[in-house]
Scaffold this active site. Structure first.
Site, mmCIF file in Angstrom:
data_model
loop_
_atom_site.group_PDB
_atom_site.id
_atom_site.type_symbol
_atom_site.label_atom_id
_atom_site.label_comp_id
_atom_site.label_asym_id
_atom_site.label_seq_id
_atom_site.Cartn_x
_atom_site.Cartn_y
_atom_site.Cartn_z
ATOM 1 N N LYS A 166 84.376 -106.113 -8.384
ATOM 2 C CA LYS A 166 84.116 -107.487 -7.977
ATOM 3 C C LYS A 166 83.707 -108.330 -9.186
ATOM 4 O O LYS A 166 83.094 -107.816 -10.126
ATOM 5 C CB LYS A 166 82.968 -107.532 -6.961
ATOM 6 C CG LYS A 166 83.267 -106.933 -5.607
ATOM 7 C CD LYS A 166 82.048 -107.029 -4.701
ATOM 8 C CE LYS A 166 82.305 -106.393 -3.351
ATOM 9 N NZ LYS A 166 83.270 -107.151 -2.549
ATOM 10 N N ARG B 85 87.328 -100.722 5.751
ATOM 11 C CA ARG B 85 88.269 -100.289 6.783
ATOM 12 C C ARG B 85 88.666 -98.832 6.588
ATOM 13 O O ARG B 85 88.994 -98.141 7.548
ATOM 14 C CB ARG B 85 89.492 -101.204 6.783
ATOM 15 C CG ARG B 85 90.347 -101.168 5.544
ATOM 16 C CD ARG B 85 91.216 -102.393 5.371
ATOM 17 N NE ARG B 85 90.429 -103.556 4.972
ATOM 18 C CZ ARG B 85 90.933 -104.766 4.718
ATOM 19 N NH1 ARG B 85 92.232 -104.968 4.842
ATOM 20 N NH2 ARG B 85 90.160 -105.755 4.360
#
Length: 439
Positions: free
Chosen positions: A209, A283
């Site tokens: 990130k 996920r």
């Protein structure tokens, strides 16, 4: 708000308005209580009188519940790591009501919400996956829940390949916790599964990130925190349904053994996912757990709700205070939306657009975990839907934005961890219980 001395001069009376006549809602009572406790200044005691006639349209129990929630949640502070504590001088808050049961229920819900806030606010070096798991175990022992912790090789033995893969880059070991609430009276006729994403710190892995997006990533376990908050309240509420919690816990770090872009994960159901972005790890760790919760056999739940800080894309559509709800089941979706309104939390149902599945296609596996295209919030929900056993009612709550408030406090919501979804989930369980026992 108007402040004036009491007739005897020994106290101060705060008159907090609720809006135009006969327009008050439970939310107005909640906000009024927040305003009162925050305006109490150096006072050590506060009495909250509900000066509204019974024909207001807000039932007495709902008024008492809302005022209690506003007072407790408005007083929340997190100062575990401060050398000087900043707690309010208030030592006693009295809600003047005969609805003692409603107050007790509200206190249980508030304690669960505040626990979720504490977990989200805790620094990631103090709340590792193992530390989180042990806190859940301690909670279960304290309040009388059953709890099982799986670590190490047990994750592979259970088929939790996604959880094991995501955690490879971290020195902190992953963990998987199942916690169970069984109602005190008689065998339950309904079993609800709550699945919470528990990434205790998300660096993005090798798909690192940007620095400006990493400061709040200790909050990437907000879904798991919400589920734990629910379980903290359930024994005190005594709802007549069984609730099972599934908590995959991991760090997503870029160490030498980290999951690579291009790697393929084989899930518990035998299908495969190509990793195209290691920062879409949530996920991946939820997939196997959803299979485990909904597949036929012992332990299967009747319906499942997963809650996760899953995608940053949702904020562009809904802003920072609203969570996204996905479900192919209209009845379940309506129940959750009703629960959210009653709980005072903001949810918006978004569609499971089938044509967005085209972005999940892979040339080497059954799907990819990231399309690098617009619509990621919908695509993430579609990804999770693949792992729900057909016929099982399912809902997905994406709470990436509202789980952590990066702005100044508003209403009963503090800066930092908000405990978002605890109240909605508890109210959902209450409504599901009433629906099921009303048949």
């Amino acid at each position: 708000m108007v402040a004036e001395p009491s007739p005897d001069g020994r106290s101060i009376v705060l008159n907090v308005g609720l809006g135009p006549a006969r327009s008050a809602t439970a939310g107005a009572f909640r906000r009024a209580a927040v305003a009162a406790v925050r305006a109490a200044g150096p006072a050590r005691t506060l009495r909250l009188d509900l000066a509204l006639p019974d024909d207001s349209g807000v039932p007495a129990a709902d008024r008492a519940r809302a005022v209690t929630e506003g007072a407790v949640l408005g007083l929340y502070r997190y100062d575990d790591f401060r050398s000087q504590k900043s707690a309010s001088p208030l030592r006693e808050v009295t809600v003047a009501t005969s609805e003692h049961g409603a107050v007790a229920e509200a206190l249980a819900v508030c304690d669960g919400t505040c626990l979720a806030r504490d977990l989200v606010n805790c620094p990631a070096d103090a709340l590792t996956p193992t530390a989180f798991a042990h806190r859940v175990q301690h909670l279960a022992d304290t309040v009388g829940l059953s709890c099982t912790l799986h670590e190490g090789q047990a994750l592979t033995d259970l088929g939790l390949a996604g959880l094991a893969a995501v955690s490879r880059g971290s020195h902190a070991s992953a963990g998987y916790v199942e916690v169970d609430y069984t109602p005190p009276a008689g065998p339950p006729a309904l079993t609800v599964g709550l699945v919470g994403k528990g990434v205790t710190f998300d660096s993005g892995g090798l798909s690192l990130k940007p620095p400006g997006e990493m400061h709040a990533m200790k909050a990437d376990m907000g879904g798991a925190a919400a589920v734990v908050g629910v379980f903290a309240a359930l024994p005190r509420l005594g709802l007549p349904i069984q609730v099972r919690g599934y908590l995959p816990l991991a760090e997503n770090m870029p160490g030498g053994g980290a999951l690579r872009v291009g790697d393929v994960v084989r899930h518990l159901d035998g299908t495969t996912t190509e990793i195209t972005n290691t920062d879409n790890e949530g996920r991946v760790i939820l997939a196997d757990v959803l299979v485990r919760a909904t597949r036929p056999g012992p332990g299967r739940v009747d319906l499942v709700i997963d809650v996760a800080t899953l995608t940053s894309a949702a904020v562009h559509a809904l802003g920072t205070r609203t969570g996204a709800l996905f479900s192919p089941d209209g009845s379940l979706a309506d129940t959750i939306l009703t629960a959210a309104r009653r709980a005072g939390e903001s949810l918006c149902r978004l569609p499971l657009l089938a044509h967005e599945r085209r972005h999940l296609r892979s040339t080497v596996a059954d799907r990819v975990n990231c399309s690098h295209r617009h619509g990621d919030t919908v695509q993430a929900a579609l990804f999770l839907q693949d792992f729900i056993t057909p016929g099982t009612p399912w809902a997905h709550l994406d709470i990436a934005a509202p789980a952590y408030n990066d702005e100044t406090p508003y209403d009963e919501v503090p800066h930092g961890g908000t405990g978002f979804a605890v109240r909605t989930l508890i109210e959902t369980l209450r409504l599901l219980s009433a629906q099921h026992h009303g048949r």
